[in-house]
Design an enzyme around this catalytic site. Structure first.
Site, PDB file in Angstrom:
ATOM      1  N   HIS A  71       0.797  -1.233   0.000  1.00 43.50           N
ATOM      2  CA  HIS A  71       0.000   0.000   0.000  1.00 43.50           C
ATOM      3  C   HIS A  71       0.826   1.278   0.000  1.00 43.50           C
ATOM      4  CE1 HIS A  71      -2.228  -3.316   1.885  1.00 43.50           C
ATOM      5  NE2 HIS A  71      -3.141  -2.943   1.018  1.00 43.50           N
ATOM      6  N   GLY A  99      -6.906  12.301   8.269  1.00 43.57           N
ATOM      7  CA  GLY A  99      -7.697  11.247   7.636  1.00 43.57           C
ATOM      8  C   GLY A  99      -7.822  11.453   6.139  1.00 43.57           C
ATOM      9  N   GLU A 121     -14.223   9.341  17.493  1.00 44.94           N
ATOM     10  CA  GLU A 121     -13.609   9.363  16.168  1.00 44.94           C
ATOM     11  C   GLU A 121     -13.377   7.908  15.756  1.00 44.94           C
ATOM     12  OE1 GLU A 121     -10.443   7.743  17.234  1.00 44.94           O
ATOM     13  OE2 GLU A 121      -9.402   9.261  16.029  1.00 44.94           O
ATOM     14  N   GLU A 167     -10.060   6.358  14.578  1.00 48.41           N
ATOM     15  CA  GLU A 167      -8.693   5.910  14.256  1.00 48.41           C
ATOM     16  C   GLU A 167      -7.712   5.787  15.417  1.00 48.41           C
ATOM     17  OE1 GLU A 167     -10.139   8.551  12.587  1.00 48.41           O
ATOM     18  OE2 GLU A 167     -10.702   7.517  10.752  1.00 48.41           O
ATOM     19  N   SER A 226     -15.494  18.809  15.754  1.00 52.52           N
ATOM     20  CA  SER A 226     -16.121  19.374  14.541  1.00 52.52           C
ATOM     21  C   SER A 226     -17.638  19.456  14.654  1.00 52.52           C
ATOM     22  CB  SER A 226     -15.749  18.529  13.324  1.00 52.52           C
ATOM     23  OG  SER A 226     -16.175  17.198  13.515  1.00 52.52           O
ATOM     24  N   ASP A 227     -18.222  18.685  15.561  1.00 54.98           N
ATOM     25  CA  ASP A 227     -19.666  18.693  15.779  1.00 54.98           C
ATOM     26  C   ASP A 227     -19.874  18.139  17.193  1.00 54.98           C
ATOM     27  OD1 ASP A 227     -19.016  16.275  13.618  1.00 54.98           O
ATOM     28  OD2 ASP A 227     -19.990  15.595  15.443  1.00 54.98           O
TER      29      ASP A 227
HETATM   30  N1  HPA Z   1     -18.307  10.195  14.877  1.00 50.69           N
HETATM   31  C1  HPA Z   1     -19.138  11.213  15.073  1.00 50.69           C
HETATM   32  N2  HPA Z   1     -18.869  12.463  14.781  1.00 50.69           N
HETATM   33  C2  HPA Z   1     -17.689  12.725  14.255  1.00 50.69           C
HETATM   34  C3  HPA Z   1     -16.767  11.712  14.007  1.00 50.69           C
HETATM   35  C4  HPA Z   1     -17.102  10.369  14.336  1.00 50.69           C
HETATM   36  O1  HPA Z   1     -16.344   9.426  14.131  1.00 50.69           O
HETATM   37  N3  HPA Z   1     -15.685  12.307  13.467  1.00 50.69           N
HETATM   38  C5  HPA Z   1     -15.946  13.644  13.392  1.00 50.69           C
HETATM   39  N4  HPA Z   1     -17.161  13.896  13.864  1.00 50.69           N
END
Ligand code: HPA
Length: 235
Positions: free
Chosen positions: A5, A21, A179, A181, A203-204
């Site tokens: 790879h 990622g 997440e 990883e 991010s959320d």
């Molecule tokens: N799950 C949920 N929300 C997220 C993720 C995840 O793996 N990565 C970034 N936001």
């Protein structure tokens, strides 16, 4: 020698690899950080870049999404390309009420789903933990910034269809975010005697209702996380 790879030669990678990622993000990071970057691998469109930052060698390569994919690249980097440390720089969904969108999580450990770490110690639950010196270097680089937290995350093999009670239980035990990883990364570093860290922007949010970030906020927060990741990589 090239691996299945990674079509690079030994010596093409720096001892430290930054690992987002997203392959497009890897390319942007390489452009931003390393004007002298060279492409050393491009199997499946996953380009790897090697160059220097402040005179120190660094490589950047994407992991793709999920522990199995990251596991393939990281295993080959550790076993065939003399890579000594991998610093994931990515995003997570917020879980604990103590973190908010835009915060940066230095993941000192990762609870995990999946089989990647479960065989490492027979009859025993393996602790997937970051390398302390890398946690320390990232934390020092934050210089007390109030949006930076050191806490565990949960690494899953699924993005969708997670029962809400699982998120609530994870949040209750102080898990900063979810997440896909870090758990495998930490287990593989332990297995191969190497070093690993994940630095994640929230991010959320999965348990607290909140506004999404604007594109500008996203970029500013990412730059903040990247600064910590680079400091850890070059420490
Ligand atoms: N799950 C949920 N929300 C997220 C993720 C995840 O793996 N990565 C970034 N936001």
């Amino acid at each position: 020698m090239a691996t299945p790879h990674i079509n690079a030669e030994k010596g093409d990678f720096a001892p430290a690899v930054l690992m987002p990622g997203d392959p497009k993000r890897a390319e942007r990071m390489a452009e931003m950080l390393m004007p002298d970057a060279k492409i050393v691998s491009d199997v499946r469109g996953i380009k790897a870049f090697t160059g220097t930052v402040d005179g120190k060698p660094l490589s950047i390569m994407a992991s793709g999404m999920g522990q199995p994919t990251l596991g393939i690249y990281v295993t080959e980097l550790f076993t065939e390309f003399d890579v000594q440390r991998v610093i994931r720089v990515g995003t997570c969904g917020g879980l604990s009420e103590k973190v908010k969108i835009g915060d940066v999580v230095i993941a000192n450990g990762a609870h995990y789903e999946g089989i990647i770490n479960t065989h490492l110690i027979p009859e025993t639950h393996f602790s997937a933990v970051a390398s302390h010196n890398l946690v320390q270097a990232a934390y020092d680089a934050a210089e007390g910034a109030e949006n930076v937290v050191v806490a565990p995350v949960i690494s899953r093999d699924r993005f969708y269809n997670v029962p809400p009670e699982v998120n609530e239980a994870a949040a209750r035990v102080g898990t900063a975010g979810a997440e896909m990883e870090a758990g495998a990364l930490y287990g593989l570093a332990a297995l191969h005697g190497k070093e690993a860290l994940a630095v994640l922007t929230v991010s959320d949010h999965m348990t607290v209702k909140s506004e999404d970030m604007t594109a500008e906020e996203r970029e500013t927060n990412f730059q903040g996380a990247l600064k910590l990741a680079v400091a850890a990589a070059l420490s």
